[in-house]
Write a protein that holds these residues in place. Structure first.
Motif, PDB file in Angstrom:
ATOM      1  N   HIS A 129       0.832  -1.257   0.029  1.00  0.00           N
ATOM      2  CA  HIS A 129      -0.054  -0.090   0.077  1.00  0.00           C
ATOM      3  C   HIS A 129       0.892   1.210   0.047  1.00  0.00           C
ATOM      4  O   HIS A 129       0.302   2.405   0.026  1.00  0.00           O
ATOM      5  N   GLY A 130       2.085   1.165   0.012  1.00  0.00           N
ATOM      6  CA  GLY A 130       2.981   2.413   0.242  1.00  0.00           C
ATOM      7  C   GLY A 130       2.893   3.256  -1.029  1.00  0.00           C
ATOM      8  O   GLY A 130       3.027   4.712  -0.787  1.00  0.00           O
ATOM      9  N   SER A 131       2.552   2.839  -2.259  1.00  0.00           N
ATOM     10  CA  SER A 131       2.229   3.607  -3.246  1.00  0.00           C
ATOM     11  C   SER A 131       0.918   4.385  -3.309  1.00  0.00           C
ATOM     12  O   SER A 131       0.965   5.672  -3.740  1.00  0.00           O
ATOM     13  N   LYS A 132       0.156   4.017  -2.615  1.00  0.00           N
ATOM     14  CA  LYS A 132      -1.197   4.772  -2.239  1.00  0.00           C
ATOM     15  C   LYS A 132      -1.025   5.807  -1.190  1.00  0.00           C
ATOM     16  O   LYS A 132      -1.403   6.816  -0.904  1.00  0.00           O
ATOM     17  N   GLU A 134       2.018   7.290   1.035  1.00  0.00           N
ATOM     18  CA  GLU A 134       3.527   7.172   1.139  1.00  0.00           C
ATOM     19  C   GLU A 134       4.180   7.338   2.757  1.00  0.00           C
ATOM     20  O   GLU A 134       5.430   6.780   3.007  1.00  0.00           O
ATOM     21  N   ILE A 137       5.673   3.866   3.951  1.00  0.00           N
ATOM     22  CA  ILE A 137       7.020   3.667   3.937  1.00  0.00           C
ATOM     23  C   ILE A 137       8.031   4.286   4.906  1.00  0.00           C
ATOM     24  O   ILE A 137       8.935   3.552   5.683  1.00  0.00           O
TER      25      ILE A 137
END
Ligand code: FE2
Ligand code: FE2
Length: 262
Positions: A129-132, A134, A137
Motif C-alpha cells: 500500500h506504500g504507493s497509495k 507514502e 514507507i
C-alpha cells in the motif's frame, strides 16, 4: 471509628481528608502515582498523559503539558473503584530481583514476540500500500529502527544491568562493577527510553493515532492494532523501570556503600 485520632468520621472529617489527599496529588510525581496504584496508568493514557518517560513530572505539570484540566484528571483517579487485592503486586515493596524477573518475563518477552511479527507486517503493508499512502514507507523505516534499538536495549538490561540489580538485592558489601555506579547505566537506559518514546510518537503521528482507514486490509489493521498494544505495553514497561526499578537500585547501592564506610 476510622480516623487517625480515633475520632468519629463525620462528613466534615471525610471532606477534609479527601481535600488533603487531592491537594497532595498535585505535587506528587505521576510515575510514583502509578507505582502506588498501577490502575492509574489507564487514566493517564485516556488523557494522553505520558507517565513513563515523563514520570518525574508532577501531576500539575503533566496536566499543563497535556492541556487537560487537573480537576478532571483527579476526579477520574478518585473515581477508580477500590479493587484492593486484585491489583498487580506492590512493586515499590517487592524484592528487586522479583521485579527485574517480572519485567524480563513479561515485558521483554512481549517485545521478543511482537517486534519480529510487526516488522514483517510493516514490510508487507508498505510493499502493498506504500504507493497509495507514502507514510507507510516511513512507518516501515521508523519501526525497523525502533525494533533494532529496543532489541539492543533489552539485551543490555538482561546481560548487564538486571544481573547487577539482582545481585544488589542480596549483597552485603559493594559489588565491583566496570560502570562505576548503577546511576551511569540507568542514565543511559533512561535516555534510550526517551528515544523509544519519540519513535512511538512518530509512529502515532504517521498513522493518525493508529487509526486504520476504512479501506485498510486486514494486515494494515492488524499492524496498527499491534502498534497500539506495543505502545501500551512499552508505557507500563518503561514506567516500571524509570519510576520503580532504577530508583530503588540506586537507593540499594547507596545503602551498601554507606554500610561499607561505617
Ligand atoms: Fe526493559
Ligand atoms: Fe529499559
Amino acid at each position: 471509628m476510622c480516623c487517625e485520632k480515633q475520632e468519629p468520621c463525620t462528613p466534615r472529617h471525610l471532606e477534609t481528608a479527601s481535600r488533603r489527599e487531592s491537594e497532595s496529588l498535585d505535587e506528587k510525581s505521576i510515575g510514583l502515582m502509578v507505582a502506588e496504584e498501577p490502575r492509574r496508568a489507564a487514566v493517564f493514557e485516556s488523557f494522553a498523559i505520558d507517565y513513563c518517560c515523563g514520570g518525574k513530572r508532577t501531576l500539575a505539570q503533566a496536566c499543563e503539558n497535556a492541556g487537560v484540566s487537573i480537576a478532571i484528571v483527579k476526579s477520574a483517579i478518585e473515581e477508580l473503584p477500590d479493587l484492593s487485592g486484585e491489583a498487580e503486586p506492590n512493586w515499590l515493596q517487592a524484592d528487586l530481583k522479583e521485579l527485574a524477573c517480572h519485567i524480563e518475563n513479561t515485558h521483554h518477552a512481549f517485545l521478543k514476540k511482537e517486534l519480529p511479527r510487526l516488522k514483517l507486517l510493516s514490510e508487507k503493508v508498505a510493499a502493498v500500500h506504500g504507493s497509495k499512502d507514502e507514510r507507510l514507507i516511513k512507518v516501515r523505516e521508523v519501526f525497523a529502527a525502533l525494533k533494532e534499538e529496543l532489541e539492543e536495549h533489552t539485551l543490555k538490561e538482561e546481560r548487564v544491568l538486571f544481573p547487577y540489580i539482582c545481585a544488589l538485592a542480596s549483597a552485603r558489601a559493594p559489588i565491583p562493577v566496570p560502570f562505576g555506579t548503577v546511576a551511569n547505566p540507568v542514565r543511559c537506559m533512561e535516555a534510550e527510553h526517551d528515544e523509544a518514546g519519540n519513535a512511538l510518537s512518530r509512529l502515532r503521528e504517521l498513522t493518525d493515532s493508529f487509526q486504520a482507514p476504512a479501506s485498510a486490509c486486514a494486515s494494515w489493521t492488524a499492524l496498527l492494532a499491534g502498534f497500539a498494544a506495543l505502545e501500551q505495553d512499552l508505557h507500563r514497561h518503561i514506567h516500571k523501570e524509570n519510576s520503580i526499578l532504577f530508583p530503588r537500585a540506586v537507593v540499594a547501592e547507596e545503602a551498601l556503600m554507606r554500610n561499607a564506610v561505617h
